[in-house]
Motif scaffolding. Structure first.
Motif, PDB file in Angstrom:
ATOM      1  N   LEU A  17      23.391  17.293  42.712  1.00 15.07           N
ATOM      2  CA  LEU A  17      22.863  17.440  41.619  1.00 15.07           C
ATOM      3  C   LEU A  17      23.853  18.699  39.875  1.00 15.07           C
ATOM      4  O   LEU A  17      23.552  18.472  38.954  1.00 15.07           O
ATOM      5  CB  LEU A  17      22.190  18.468  42.057  1.00 15.07           C
TER       6      LEU A  17
ATOM      7  N   HIS B 210      18.572  17.260  35.909  1.00 18.15           N
ATOM      8  CA  HIS B 210      18.299  15.975  37.306  1.00 18.15           C
ATOM      9  C   HIS B 210      16.794  16.066  37.381  1.00 18.15           C
ATOM     10  O   HIS B 210      16.404  15.682  37.524  1.00 18.15           O
ATOM     11  CB  HIS B 210      18.455  16.139  38.959  1.00 18.15           C
TER      12      HIS B 210
ATOM     13  N   ARG C  96      13.599  13.734  36.775  1.00 18.78           N
ATOM     14  CA  ARG C  96      13.259  12.511  37.866  1.00 18.78           C
ATOM     15  C   ARG C  96      12.222  11.744  37.825  1.00 18.78           C
ATOM     16  O   ARG C  96      12.846  11.281  38.339  1.00 18.78           O
ATOM     17  CB  ARG C  96      13.181  13.883  38.756  1.00 18.78           C
TER      18      ARG C  96
ATOM     19  N   ARG D 257      19.697   9.455  42.808  1.00 17.12           N
ATOM     20  CA  ARG D 257      19.363  10.696  41.915  1.00 17.12           C
ATOM     21  C   ARG D 257      18.951  11.714  43.515  1.00 17.12           C
ATOM     22  O   ARG D 257      17.787  11.220  43.470  1.00 17.12           O
ATOM     23  CB  ARG D 257      19.296  10.764  41.639  1.00 17.12           C
TER      24      ARG D 257
END
Length: 306
Positions: free
Chosen positions: A26, A75, A79, A91
């Motif tokens: 992250l 992040h 998302r 990710r």
């Protein structure tokens, strides 16, 4: 029985290790390293000699932690968009390997620790500016600008350009034209750097519904902007010499770097080589490190000569 317990312990350890890798994922550590190099150069340029070690250490840790926190917020907010793009679908938040609550807690801890450390061990000005950069990147750019306008990179570039300015204020506790010029270099460099990537990943951005410039205005227009903003970057990188901040060693080094930088931007603009955008993107990272490296070399060469 013993073998079963060992298997459970091994599985638990593997899960914990994987969780920590995701938490570190992250942080966008490679991006943070580049930012810290620029911050360190800002620290060095702020004083004729060696900057105070405590300010350097605590300043880099504080800026680094806050940068990691900002990346983690990015992040979390992105998302759903990341899950739609091949470049980012792996990710931790996009692939749902980490719960949102864990990612959010991690982001808050990192950001709070970074800003708090700067306020405690460095100075209030650097802490305030670092917090403002966090808000600018994590909220203004990621949550709003990225989804609202194809000029998102240009407008939001100030937050990402702050590290050398933060490094300068960590040593001097004051602003001035020199650190603002260092910020301006990264600000001008950001559009050609990122739009080269956006050209290569245009289909990904279109699929995710993100209004990046090649999606809204087409590839030809974006290639032209890479070329034009490249020249703007060249002009800005000459300013340290123009204002007497750097000397002839810097001028020689930046001339070589700018020549190679514009070669790749020209290749992007021409549009004949499908590999040129990514080659330009990767070189632009080395270019930025080279610019700040030459600034540092010229600074200490002048100090030793004096």
């Amino acid at each position: 029985m013993r073998n079963g317990a060992m298997t459970l312990q091994s599985s638990a350890f593997s899960a914990t290790a994987w969780g920590w890798r995701d938490l570190l994922g992250l942080c966008k550590l490679r991006v943070v390293v580049v930012m810290l190099v620029c911050a360190l150069v800002g620290m060095a340029l702020a004083t004729p000699g060696i900057p105070p070690i405590s300010n350097v250490v605590f300043g880099l840790i504080g800026i680094g932690l806050t940068s990691c926190g900002a990346a983690a917020f990015n992040h979390i907010v992105d998302r759903r968009l990341d899950a739609l793009m091949s470049r980012t679908s792996h990710r931790p938040m996009a692939s749902k390997r980490l719960p949102v609550s864990v990612g959010l807690t991690w982001a808050i801890i990192l950001s709070g620790a970074g800003v708090g450390l700067l306020a405690w061990q460095v100075n209030t000005l650097t802490a305030v500016l670092t917090f403002a950069s966090l808000i600018g990147y994590a909220l203004i750019y990621t949550a709003f600008l990225k989804r609202a306008t194809p000029q998102n990179i240009v407008i939001g570039g100030v937050a990402g350009a702050a590290p050398p300015l933060l490094g300068w204020t960590a040593i001097t506790d004051q602003l001035g034209p020199e650190p603002l010029l260092l910020l301006l270099i990264i600000f001008a460099w950001t559009p050609p750097h990122f739009w080269a990537l956006a050209i290569h990943k245009c289909d990904d951005y279109a699929r995710a519904g993100i209004p990046m410039l090649p999606v809204t205005h087409g590839l030809a227009f974006t290639r032209l902007q890479v070329w034009l903003y490249g020249w703007l970057t060249v002009g800005v990188t000459l300013l340290p010499f123009v204002i007497g901040m750097s000397g002839e060693l810097y001028l020689a080094g930046i001339a070589l770097l700018n020549g190679r930088f514009m070669y790749w931007n020209w290749k992007v603009w021409r549009g004949h080589d499908p590999q040129a955008p990514m080659a330009a993107f990767w070189f632009s990272i080395r270019y930025l490190l080279g610019v700040f490296g030459v600034l540092l070399l010229d600074h200490y060469a002048a100090v030793m000569a004096w």
